[in-house]
Write a protein that holds these residues in place. Sequence first.
Motif, PDB file in Angstrom:
ATOM      1  N   ALA A   1       2.840 -16.370   6.156  1.00 41.02           N
ATOM      2  CA  ALA A   1       1.955 -17.295   5.436  1.00 41.02           C
ATOM      3  C   ALA A   1       1.211 -16.687   4.258  1.00 41.02           C
ATOM      4  N   VAL A   2       1.299 -15.372   4.076  1.00 43.36           N
ATOM      5  CA  VAL A   2       0.614 -14.737   2.945  1.00 43.36           C
ATOM      6  C   VAL A   2       1.599 -13.851   2.198  1.00 43.36           C
ATOM      7  N   ASP A   3       1.230 -13.428   0.980  1.00 41.13           N
ATOM      8  CA  ASP A   3       2.150 -12.625   0.171  1.00 41.13           C
ATOM      9  C   ASP A   3       2.216 -11.162   0.611  1.00 41.13           C
ATOM     10  N   SER A   4       1.087 -10.617   1.120  1.00 41.78           N
ATOM     11  CA  SER A   4       1.131  -9.227   1.598  1.00 41.78           C
ATOM     12  C   SER A   4       2.079  -9.141   2.781  1.00 41.78           C
ATOM     13  N   PRO A   5       2.951  -8.115   2.826  1.00 37.84           N
ATOM     14  CA  PRO A   5       3.850  -8.010   3.976  1.00 37.84           C
ATOM     15  C   PRO A   5       3.144  -7.509   5.234  1.00 37.84           C
ATOM     16  N   VAL A   6       3.778  -7.704   6.385  1.00 34.41           N
ATOM     17  CA  VAL A   6       3.345  -7.055   7.621  1.00 34.41           C
ATOM     18  C   VAL A   6       4.220  -5.814   7.798  1.00 34.41           C
ATOM     19  N   ILE A   7       3.904  -4.994   8.800  1.00 31.92           N
ATOM     20  CA  ILE A   7       4.647  -3.744   9.018  1.00 31.92           C
ATOM     21  C   ILE A   7       5.454  -3.865  10.309  1.00 31.92           C
ATOM     22  N   GLU A   8       6.760  -3.701  10.166  1.00 31.53           N
ATOM     23  CA  GLU A   8       7.671  -3.942  11.292  1.00 31.53           C
ATOM     24  C   GLU A   8       7.319  -3.115  12.529  1.00 31.53           C
ATOM     25  N   GLU A   9       6.947  -1.845  12.347  1.00 31.91           N
ATOM     26  CA  GLU A   9       6.730  -0.940  13.480  1.00 31.91           C
ATOM     27  C   GLU A   9       5.455  -1.255  14.268  1.00 31.91           C
ATOM     28  N   ALA A  10       4.570  -2.084  13.755  1.00 35.28           N
ATOM     29  CA  ALA A  10       3.324  -2.409  14.459  1.00 35.28           C
ATOM     30  C   ALA A  10       3.625  -3.330  15.644  1.00 35.28           C
ATOM     31  N   PHE A  11       2.784  -3.260  16.691  1.00 34.09           N
ATOM     32  CA  PHE A  11       3.034  -4.137  17.843  1.00 34.09           C
ATOM     33  C   PHE A  11       2.386  -5.503  17.670  1.00 34.09           C
ATOM     34  N   LEU A  12       1.449  -5.597  16.733  1.00 33.20           N
ATOM     35  CA  LEU A  12       0.808  -6.888  16.503  1.00 33.20           C
ATOM     36  C   LEU A  12       0.412  -7.036  15.039  1.00 33.20           C
ATOM     37  N   HIS A  13       0.600  -8.225  14.526  1.00 40.27           N
ATOM     38  CA  HIS A  13       0.308  -8.494  13.116  1.00 40.27           C
ATOM     39  C   HIS A  13      -0.682  -9.653  12.990  1.00 40.27           C
ATOM     40  N   MET A  14      -1.632  -9.486  12.084  1.00 43.76           N
ATOM     41  CA  MET A  14      -2.491 -10.605  11.692  1.00 43.76           C
ATOM     42  C   MET A  14      -2.250 -10.860  10.208  1.00 43.76           C
ATOM     43  N   GLU A  15      -2.156 -12.105   9.838  1.00 39.56           N
ATOM     44  CA  GLU A  15      -2.072 -12.464   8.415  1.00 39.56           C
ATOM     45  C   GLU A  15      -3.375 -13.163   8.055  1.00 39.56           C
ATOM     46  N   CYS A  16      -4.040 -12.666   7.022  1.00 43.78           N
ATOM     47  CA  CYS A  16      -5.391 -13.144   6.715  1.00 43.78           C
ATOM     48  C   CYS A  16      -5.527 -13.633   5.278  1.00 43.78           C
ATOM     49  N   LYS A  17      -6.273 -14.732   5.139  1.00 43.75           N
ATOM     50  CA  LYS A  17      -6.644 -15.232   3.807  1.00 43.75           C
ATOM     51  C   LYS A  17      -8.149 -15.079   3.666  1.00 43.75           C
ATOM     52  N   VAL A  18      -8.587 -14.448   2.593  1.00 41.73           N
ATOM     53  CA  VAL A  18     -10.019 -14.196   2.431  1.00 41.73           C
ATOM     54  C   VAL A  18     -10.745 -15.524   2.193  1.00 41.73           C
ATOM     55  N   VAL A  19     -11.697 -15.829   3.082  1.00 39.48           N
ATOM     56  CA  VAL A  19     -12.474 -17.061   2.927  1.00 39.48           C
ATOM     57  C   VAL A  19     -13.912 -16.761   2.477  1.00 39.48           C
ATOM     58  N   TYR A  20     -14.294 -15.487   2.561  1.00 36.93           N
ATOM     59  CA  TYR A  20     -15.638 -15.076   2.141  1.00 36.93           C
ATOM     60  C   TYR A  20     -15.611 -13.581   1.916  1.00 36.93           C
TER      61      TYR A  20
END
Length: 176
Positions: A113-132
């Motif tokens: 949902a965001v342009d920054s990629p996630v990292i495959e080797e991580a066990f958990l990913h959060m995708e964040c949009k700055v709201v403040y």
Amino acid sequence: MEKRIIEFPQHAEKLLEVLKSGRVLLVAQGHEGKPNPMTIAWGSIMFAWGKPIFVAMVRDSRHTYKLLEESNHFTVNFFDEGYNKAMGFCGTKSGRDYDKFKETNLTPIKAKAVDSPVIEEAFLHMECKVVYKQEMNPEALDPSILAAHYPKDVAEKTYHTLYYGEIVEMYGNIAQ
Ligand SMILES: Cc1cc2nc3c(=O)[nH]c(=O)nc-3n(C[C@H](O)[C@H](O)[C@H](O)COP(=O)(O)O)c2cc1C
């Protein structure tokens, strides 16, 4: 198979422990479209404005700060033990001088949902949009913390900016 995790903040305790241990990489990507991973250990998981939020504290001297100012989105990637070398590299070297994905052999993959990629080797990913976002006000900070973390003799402005990122996606493999 990665699981979409919608219950929140069910896993906050475990994730904060991983954060505190220095096993989290924040990935930001600015105008140039080159993603940059940075080790973080300060931050929080919170609930505000009816949304789950990850708050990252990024010092103004970081390359990541410039990228976040350009883009308004980031991902947060949580790692198991075994990535100490990569965490050390991403926590001491700057994206101004290195392609940290290349140097650490970590793999950026397209986020949902965001342009920054996630990292495959991580066990958990959060995708964040700055709201403040909020620049620290040093006058409001406890003087002992100010003296310890923001010494007066440092010429550059080195306070932190707090980026409140709405967690728009959160997925991976985490023990229930
Ligand atoms: C364990 C660890 C935790 C860190 N946590 C933070 C943090 O929460 N915020 C921050 O601004 N810098 C933090 N740093 C420092 C940055 O990761 C480091 O300065 C990095 O080289 C900046 O990369 P950049 O210039 O590519 O953004 C941490 C470093 C380590 C080793």
